[in-house]
Design an enzyme around this catalytic site. Structure first.
Site, PDB file in Angstrom:
ATOM      1  N   GLY A 140       0.817  -1.219   0.000  1.00 27.17           N
ATOM      2  CA  GLY A 140       0.000   0.000   0.000  1.00 27.17           C
ATOM      3  C   GLY A 140       0.847   1.264   0.000  1.00 27.17           C
ATOM      4  N   ARG A 177       1.126  -5.728  -5.010  1.00 25.31           N
ATOM      5  CA  ARG A 177       1.128  -6.638  -3.859  1.00 25.31           C
ATOM      6  C   ARG A 177       1.582  -8.057  -4.209  1.00 25.31           C
ATOM      7  NH1 ARG A 177      -0.666  -4.405   0.705  1.00 25.31           N
ATOM      8  NH2 ARG A 177      -2.169  -2.701   0.657  1.00 25.31           N
ATOM      9  N   ASP A 232       5.606  -7.954   5.733  1.00 23.07           N
ATOM     10  CA  ASP A 232       5.667  -9.121   4.847  1.00 23.07           C
ATOM     11  C   ASP A 232       6.713  -8.923   3.758  1.00 23.07           C
ATOM     12  OD1 ASP A 232       3.832 -10.643   6.126  1.00 23.07           O
ATOM     13  OD2 ASP A 232       2.118 -10.016   4.893  1.00 23.07           O
ATOM     14  N   LYS A 272       8.212   0.619   5.493  1.00 20.90           N
ATOM     15  CA  LYS A 272       7.093   1.438   5.012  1.00 20.90           C
ATOM     16  C   LYS A 272       5.766   0.913   5.496  1.00 20.90           C
ATOM     17  CE  LYS A 272       4.508  -0.081   2.532  1.00 20.90           C
ATOM     18  NZ  LYS A 272       3.554  -0.799   1.663  1.00 20.90           N
ATOM     19  N   THR A 273       4.866   1.677   5.889  1.00 20.83           N
ATOM     20  CA  THR A 273       3.431   1.400   6.019  1.00 20.83           C
ATOM     21  C   THR A 273       2.762   2.472   6.889  1.00 20.83           C
ATOM     22  OG1 THR A 273       1.652  -0.103   6.655  1.00 20.83           O
ATOM     23  CG2 THR A 273       3.653  -0.299   7.958  1.00 20.83           C
ATOM     24  N   ASP A 298       0.234   1.959   8.451  1.00 19.19           N
ATOM     25  CA  ASP A 298      -0.386   1.258   9.583  1.00 19.19           C
ATOM     26  C   ASP A 298       0.431   1.377  10.869  1.00 19.19           C
ATOM     27  OD1 ASP A 298      -2.071   0.529   7.591  1.00 19.19           O
ATOM     28  OD2 ASP A 298      -1.584  -1.605   7.610  1.00 19.19           O
ATOM     29  N   ARG A 322      -5.456  -1.759   8.902  1.00 17.33           N
ATOM     30  CA  ARG A 322      -5.532  -3.222   8.891  1.00 17.33           C
ATOM     31  C   ARG A 322      -5.763  -3.765  10.303  1.00 17.33           C
ATOM     32  NH1 ARG A 322      -3.934  -5.944   4.334  1.00 17.33           N
ATOM     33  NH2 ARG A 322      -2.440  -4.410   3.648  1.00 17.33           N
ATOM     34  N   GLU A 361     -10.058  -0.104  11.617  1.00 20.75           N
ATOM     35  CA  GLU A 361     -10.502  -0.933  10.485  1.00 20.75           C
ATOM     36  C   GLU A 361     -10.624  -2.420  10.824  1.00 20.75           C
ATOM     37  OE1 GLU A 361      -9.056  -1.167   5.918  1.00 20.75           O
ATOM     38  OE2 GLU A 361      -7.445  -1.265   7.358  1.00 20.75           O
ATOM     39  N   GLU A 397      -7.566   8.648   1.668  1.00 19.98           N
ATOM     40  CA  GLU A 397      -7.366  10.110   1.708  1.00 19.98           C
ATOM     41  C   GLU A 397      -5.970  10.495   2.171  1.00 19.98           C
ATOM     42  OE1 GLU A 397      -9.794   8.405   2.961  1.00 19.98           O
ATOM     43  OE2 GLU A 397     -11.716   9.301   2.449  1.00 19.98           O
TER      44      GLU A 397
HETATM   45  P1  FBP Z   1       0.591  -1.921   3.594  1.00 20.41           P
HETATM   46  O1  FBP Z   1       0.550  -2.783   4.805  1.00 20.41           O
HETATM   47  O2  FBP Z   1       0.975  -2.629   2.373  1.00 20.41           O
HETATM   48  O3  FBP Z   1       1.431  -0.694   3.826  1.00 20.41           O
HETATM   49  O4  FBP Z   1      -0.887  -1.372   3.323  1.00 20.41           O
HETATM   50  C1  FBP Z   1      -1.601  -0.763   4.312  1.00 20.41           C
HETATM   51  C2  FBP Z   1      -3.035  -0.452   3.950  1.00 20.41           C
HETATM   52  O5  FBP Z   1      -3.172   0.912   3.659  1.00 20.41           O
HETATM   53  C3  FBP Z   1      -3.978  -0.893   5.065  1.00 20.41           C
HETATM   54  O6  FBP Z   1      -4.130   0.113   6.034  1.00 20.41           O
HETATM   55  C4  FBP Z   1      -5.245  -1.215   4.332  1.00 20.41           C
HETATM   56  O7  FBP Z   1      -6.011  -2.175   5.013  1.00 20.41           O
HETATM   57  C5  FBP Z   1      -4.741  -1.771   3.039  1.00 20.41           C
HETATM   58  O8  FBP Z   1      -3.482  -1.176   2.813  1.00 20.41           O
HETATM   59  C6  FBP Z   1      -5.661  -1.507   1.867  1.00 20.41           C
HETATM   60  O9  FBP Z   1      -5.128  -2.132   0.757  1.00 20.41           O
HETATM   61  P2  FBP Z   1      -5.514  -1.811  -0.744  1.00 20.41           P
HETATM   62  O10 FBP Z   1      -4.727  -0.619  -1.149  1.00 20.41           O
HETATM   63  O11 FBP Z   1      -5.056  -3.012  -1.465  1.00 20.41           O
HETATM   64  O12 FBP Z   1      -6.971  -1.536  -0.791  1.00 20.41           O
END
Ligand code: FBP
Length: 550
Positions: free
Chosen positions: A78, A142, A173, A199-200, A202, A249, A308, A425
């Protein structure tokens, strides 16, 4: 490209680097490391990359002589604000090491590496993306790099482009897979190094050596601005309760950080729900009680933040979802029968087929949500938990509870709900100064790790609550962050996911305040991210980080 005046100014921003990376750099190696758990198994699985020392870069006195390096970079998973700055940090780092160094970007995430789709990132391209949000410079994806066949395909292109190293920018991951790849290439003596970057949005990739993942700062600042705006609207109109679901997540770091910034009336923390084994009706009772208490003071409005991943942490919901997954799994007899059941009778049919306890939960759900649980499934046949509109589920259940309380004479307020989901957003917002500096430093550090011949390391920049000048740059062996976990039925070495710690300072502070925030209207309105202005306005890290480091 057409750009706004702000973008034009922002393009000129020079991200700050730690002092140790600005001149000649000296590398120091610490003691040997160990994985956080399961040391024996992980050492066996990573004979070439286990136990490596921690690395710190310090100011040196002898001029470094480096040969040019060719590096391939991948954005994985993401989007998170600051990805472009990691890339510009790598670019500037390898060019400073040697002007003949080259950077190649693989397109669309790890898939681009396997499919050999790439572009050479020249100064002209990189300059266009400095300090901008998004991952659009090369795109993300992904695809999971897990199979030997993929590793071999990647090696082919690495050889064609004479790559010294791959830098994988991703979450837990992707960095786990980066480590497996590093081990594979080291075992085969390929000479291709692999470096990871944390990165993330989350915020769940963090540990003793990685203080935060990039993007968390900017994303939570964006969500907090929006929450603040909604709080002000709620306090102006005084007629709605706003139920706001926040991305993140499984972990509730985003919700917690936004709560610390905005002081809403309710913020649920999934990790606490799991620890206390709370049922859905207990959660609803708590929320209805807050609504009723505020109503008793004449405040028929409020704001509730909902992480979430909440439903997966409610034990009874987890059980229900798992039973529904089995019942409706593609190719099963029951799934086939379900398709032929009359639509108006489907919910009853499902309730008869699952365990008694799960049927009680299932029947207590609003019909729309119950239907959603039987319909939306991912390619593996599982309920897509992230698609469940938890904010509506809770809002509707709170309304039902308030109606009951009204009949019992326990509540006499008015209840109107508005629903929001904030996620996309914030993921591509222009990075805050913190993320712009942090990401650039992470990229630059990755370049130095490559030039120093390291593999299986994650780029690490620490001491983040101090000014950037004093940040500590270095490398952490990825194996150090690993433990063994069950994935798809098998024990695998993975980077430990960092959930909200209930004994950690951020949650404890929240706990000490939430009772007061529930009934008071003591909202904080953080306003938009500021890029230019006094440092106390523009350069502050997250509340989470400040509390953790205090
Ligand atoms: P990453 O763990 O790959 O950084 O993604 C985080 C995230 O933004 C989560 O918060 C969310 O649940 C998910 O990606 C949504 O994924 P997608 O962009 O595939 O809808």
């Amino acid at each position: 490209m057409n750009i706004s005046a702000l973008q034009k100014e922002r393009a000129l921003y020079q991200p700050k680097l730690p002092k140790s990376l600005r001149g000649t750099i000296q590398m120091t190696e610490g003691a040997k490391t160990q994985s956080v758990a399961d040391q024996e198994e992980i050492a066996k699985l990573f004979p070439n990359t286990y136990g490596m020392p921690l690395i710190a870069f310090e100011e040196g006195s002898t001029k470094n002589e480096f040969a040019p390096v060719n590096v391939g970079v991948i954005l994985s998973g993401g989007q998170a604000p600051g990805g472009h700055n990691v890339i510009s940090g790598i670019f500037d780092g390898i060019k400073r090491i040697h002007p003949h160094s080259k950077l190649f970007g693989f397109l669309g995430g790890p898939g681009g590496l396997v499919k050999h789709e790439y572009v050479e990132l020249t100064a002209e391209i990189v300059d266009e993306y400095r300090n901008t949000g998004g991952f659009d410079i090369i795109g993300s994806g992904r695809t999971k790099l897990e199979e030997e066949e993929q590793f071999e395909k990647a090696l082919e292109i690495a050889k064609d482009l004479s790559l010294n190293a791959l830098v994988i920018i991703g979450g837990d991951d992707s960095n786990t897979n980066a480590c497996v790849l590093a081990e594979y290439y080291a075992a085969k003596n390929t000479g291709v190094q692999v470096i990871g970057c944390p990165k993330t949005i989350d915020g769940d990739l963090k540990n003793e050596m990685i203080e935060t993942s990039f993007g968390f700062d900017t994303a939570t600042k964006v969500y907090s601005e929006l929450i603040g705006n909604i709080q002000r609207d709620a306090n102006s109109a005084k007629k709605y309760w706003h139920f706001i679901k926040l991305m993140g997540r499984s972990a509730s770091h985003i919700g917690l950080e936004c709560a610390l910034k905005t002081q809403p009336n309710i913020c649920l923390i999934s990790e606490e729900v799991a620890e206390k084994k709370e049922t859905l009706s207990e959660i609803v009772e708590y929320m209805a009680e807050v609504v009723a208490n505020r109503a008793a003071r004449g405040d028929n409005f409020g704001v509730a933040l909902i992480p979430e991943g909440l439903v997966e942490f409610v034990p009874e919901m987890k059980k229900l979802i798992s039973e529904l997954n089995d019942l409706l799994a593609e190719g099963t007899k029951t799934a086939e029968i379900f398709q032929n059941v009359k639509k108006s009778y489907r919910l009853e049919w499902v309730a008869e087929k699952i365990s008694k306890e799960s049927a009680v939960v299932f029947k207590s759900l609003p019909a729309g949500i119950a239907t959603q649980l039987t319909l939306d499934r991912d390619p593996h046949g599982n309920v897509q938990v992230s698609l469940i509109e938890t904010e509506k589920l809770l809002g509707e259940m709170v309304k039902t509870k308030l109606d009951e309380m009204k009949l019992a004479g326990e509540y006499s307020g008015k209840f109107g709900a508005q629903y929001h989901f904030f996620g996309y957003e914030g993921r591509c917002a222009a990075p805050s100064n913190f993320d712009a500096d942090y990401c650039y430093s992470l990229g630059y550090t990755a370049a130095v790790l490559v030039a120093s011949g390291k593999t299986g390391y994650m780029s690490s920049v620490r001491n983040l609550t101090s000014p950037a000048n004093e940040w500590i740059a270095g490398g952490v062996p990825i194996t150090m962050m690993m433990n063994m976990e069950k994935r798809h039925g098998h024990m695998k070495p993975v980077i430990q996911k960092a959930l909200v710690k209930l004994d950690g300072a951020p949650f404890k502070y929240f706990l000490s305040k939430r009772g007061e925030w529930a009934y008071k209207t003591d909202y904080v309105y953080p306003g938009p991210i500021q890029y230019f202005g006094p440092t106390e306005v523009c350069d502050q890290p997250t509340e989470t980080l400040k509390l953790e480091k205090a």
